[in-house]
Design an enzyme around this catalytic site. Structure first.
Site, PDB file in Angstrom:
ATOM      1  N   CYS A  42       4.755  16.467  21.431  1.00 50.26           N
ATOM      2  CA  CYS A  42       5.544  16.960  20.283  1.00 50.26           C
ATOM      3  C   CYS A  42       5.953  15.849  19.330  1.00 50.26           C
ATOM      4  O   CYS A  42       6.382  16.118  18.209  1.00 50.26           O
ATOM      5  CB  CYS A  42       6.795  17.682  20.772  1.00 50.26           C
ATOM      6  SG  CYS A  42       6.431  18.979  21.931  1.00 50.26           S
TER       7      CYS A  42
ATOM      8  N   HIS B 213      11.513  18.647  14.981  1.00 51.15           N
ATOM      9  CA  HIS B 213      10.489  19.307  15.799  1.00 51.15           C
ATOM     10  C   HIS B 213      10.957  20.714  16.132  1.00 51.15           C
ATOM     11  O   HIS B 213      12.157  20.968  16.261  1.00 51.15           O
ATOM     12  CB  HIS B 213      10.255  18.486  17.073  1.00 51.15           C
ATOM     13  CG  HIS B 213       9.401  19.206  18.069  1.00 51.15           C
ATOM     14  ND1 HIS B 213       8.183  19.750  17.739  1.00 51.15           N
ATOM     15  CD2 HIS B 213       9.608  19.503  19.387  1.00 51.15           C
ATOM     16  CE1 HIS B 213       7.670  20.329  18.803  1.00 51.15           C
ATOM     17  NE2 HIS B 213       8.508  20.203  19.814  1.00 51.15           N
TER      18      HIS B 213
ATOM     19  N   ASN C 255       6.440  27.018  19.149  1.00 50.21           N
ATOM     20  CA  ASN C 255       6.319  25.566  19.264  1.00 50.21           C
ATOM     21  C   ASN C 255       4.839  25.192  19.197  1.00 50.21           C
ATOM     22  O   ASN C 255       4.066  25.562  20.075  1.00 50.21           O
ATOM     23  CB  ASN C 255       6.944  25.122  20.601  1.00 50.21           C
ATOM     24  CG  ASN C 255       6.906  23.613  20.798  1.00 50.21           C
ATOM     25  OD1 ASN C 255       6.258  22.893  20.039  1.00 50.21           O
ATOM     26  ND2 ASN C 255       7.590  23.142  21.826  1.00 50.21           N
TER      27      ASN C 255
END
Ligand code: UT7
Length: 352
Positions: free
Chosen positions: A129, A279, A309
């Site tokens: 990520c 994020h 995500n």
């Protein structure tokens, strides 16, 4: 003075929208079954994560993550007013590469039609990520030192093929979506040291490595891939495993500290920053970071509600999403903070 700057941006998500109501009826091939396959529901997913839907590639598309990256890369190159031939370095961030090796950057290079004996440098990075901020730090250094002129930074993920569509995997499965984002980073002649990419900082804490991981294989073992579909313990090797609460707490803490450090070291205030792009792992994480780091809430941009995500993709995808809506404008300054498996994290401040 030569500084590095983002010259162009692009993003791509597949057309197929999978809502929270639909996801529990999907099997591993993404077929819609008559009976629920996973014990989950829209209320739980929305309340605990903020996610309402995500995008999946069609199960029969034959796409790998390098194909998704290609769509975003072409848009970013065009947005920069360049052609693929102008790219002299590719940095590809993904945790879902097409195959184990070689990495995706060389596949993307070929798909862009710029492979061959004069082919450019290709790097693959593995910061999950945090891939975009880590990659941006590399690209910034490469451009400022004059090593490369036009760095193509790509994040692309195809998560939907490696999720556990049973109740056992529900804590992770509902979170992730497919997509790609890209940026072209190039030189900017300016005496203003606050122009372009003005700050990057990356960190990691290997003590958290096994709190979020996907094995697929263990090279220390012979045979290094053992897979028995009927052995539920063994077949966990195929799916991501996460200690959700520990990841959550570490994400909030490190993102807050990273934001505060970025402001202190860059000597900027929120008056000089247009947007906060964190994020996109969990809306509750981002809301906590906004609260504890005292970020003006109206400056925080989120897209997890509609894309889930997408790991290395979330930052360019979120910026591009709001650019298309006209909210993020050319020249806006962004502070982006990321956290991911590793644990890895970091922040960057840059104009788009
Ligand atoms: O991008 C990389 C970084 N990743 C992250 O930052 C993710 C960080 N972690 C999280 O976002 C959260 O920990 C999760 C969303 C993964 C989980 O939320 P939580 O509030 O920590 O829930 P939990 O794991 O404590 O689970 C609470 C309950 C459990 O049931 P019991 O034991 O209380 O009966 C879970 O089994 O919720 C259950 N549960 C679910 N229920 C319905 C877990 N997943 C689901 C689900 N649907 N999908």
């Amino acid at each position: 003075m030569v500084r590095a700057s983002i010259l162009g941006l692009g993003s791509y998500v597949p057309d197929r929208v999978v809502t929270n109501d639909q996801i529990r009826f999907l099997n591993e091939k993404h077929e819609v079954c008559a009976e629920p396959q996973t014990d989950t529901n829209h209320e739980w997913i929305k309340a605990r994560t903020g996610i309402e839907e995500r995008r999946y590639v069609p199960a029969d598309s034959g796409y790998g993550s390098s194909d998704l990256g290609l769509f975003a890369a072409k848009l970013a190159i065009e947005d920069a007013g360049l052609t693929p031939k102008d790219i002299d370095c590719i940095i590809f961030g993904t945790l879902s590469p097409d195959i184990h090796f070689p990495g995706n950057a060389v596949f993307l290079q070929s798909k862009l039609g710029i492979d061959g004996e004069e082919g450019c440098a290709c790097y693959d990075i593995r910061q999950q990520c945090s891939g975009f901020v880590y990659g941006l730090q590399m690209a910034d250094a490469f451009v400022r030192t004059g090593l490369y002129k036009h760095v193509l930074l790509v994040g692309a993920e195809l998560h939907s093929h490696s999720l556990d569509f049973t109740t056992r995997g529900r804590d992770v499965m509902v979170l992730f979506g497919d997509g790609a984002g890209a940026a072209v980073i190039g030189a900017l002649e300016t005496d203003d040291e606050k122009e372009g990419i003005l700050y990057t900082h990356c960190q990691a804490d290997g003590a958290g490595a096994m709190d979020l991981y996907l094995k697929v294989f263990e090279i220390a073992k012979a045979p290094y891939v053992y897979y028995d579909a009927n052995d539920r313990e063994q077949n966990q090797i195929k799916y991501p495993q996460m200690n959700g609460k520990k990841v959550f707490l570490n994400a909030v803490r490190n993102m807050v500290v990273s934001v505060q450090r970025a402001l202190k070291e860059s000597k900027l205030t929120w008056d000089e920053i247009d947007w906060f792009v964190p994020h996109q792992a969990n809306l509750r994480i981002n809301e906590a970071v906004v609260q504890y780091a005292e970020i003006p809430p109206e400056k925080a941009l989120n897209t997890i509600q509609v894309y889930g995500n997408t790991t290395a993709v979330t930052v360019p995808l979120t910026i591009d999403h709001y650019r298309k809506l006209g909210k993020v404008k050319k020249g806006d300054r962004i502070l982006s903070t990321v956290f991911g498996a590793g644990f890895t994290w970091g922040s960057a401040i840059f104009r788009v």
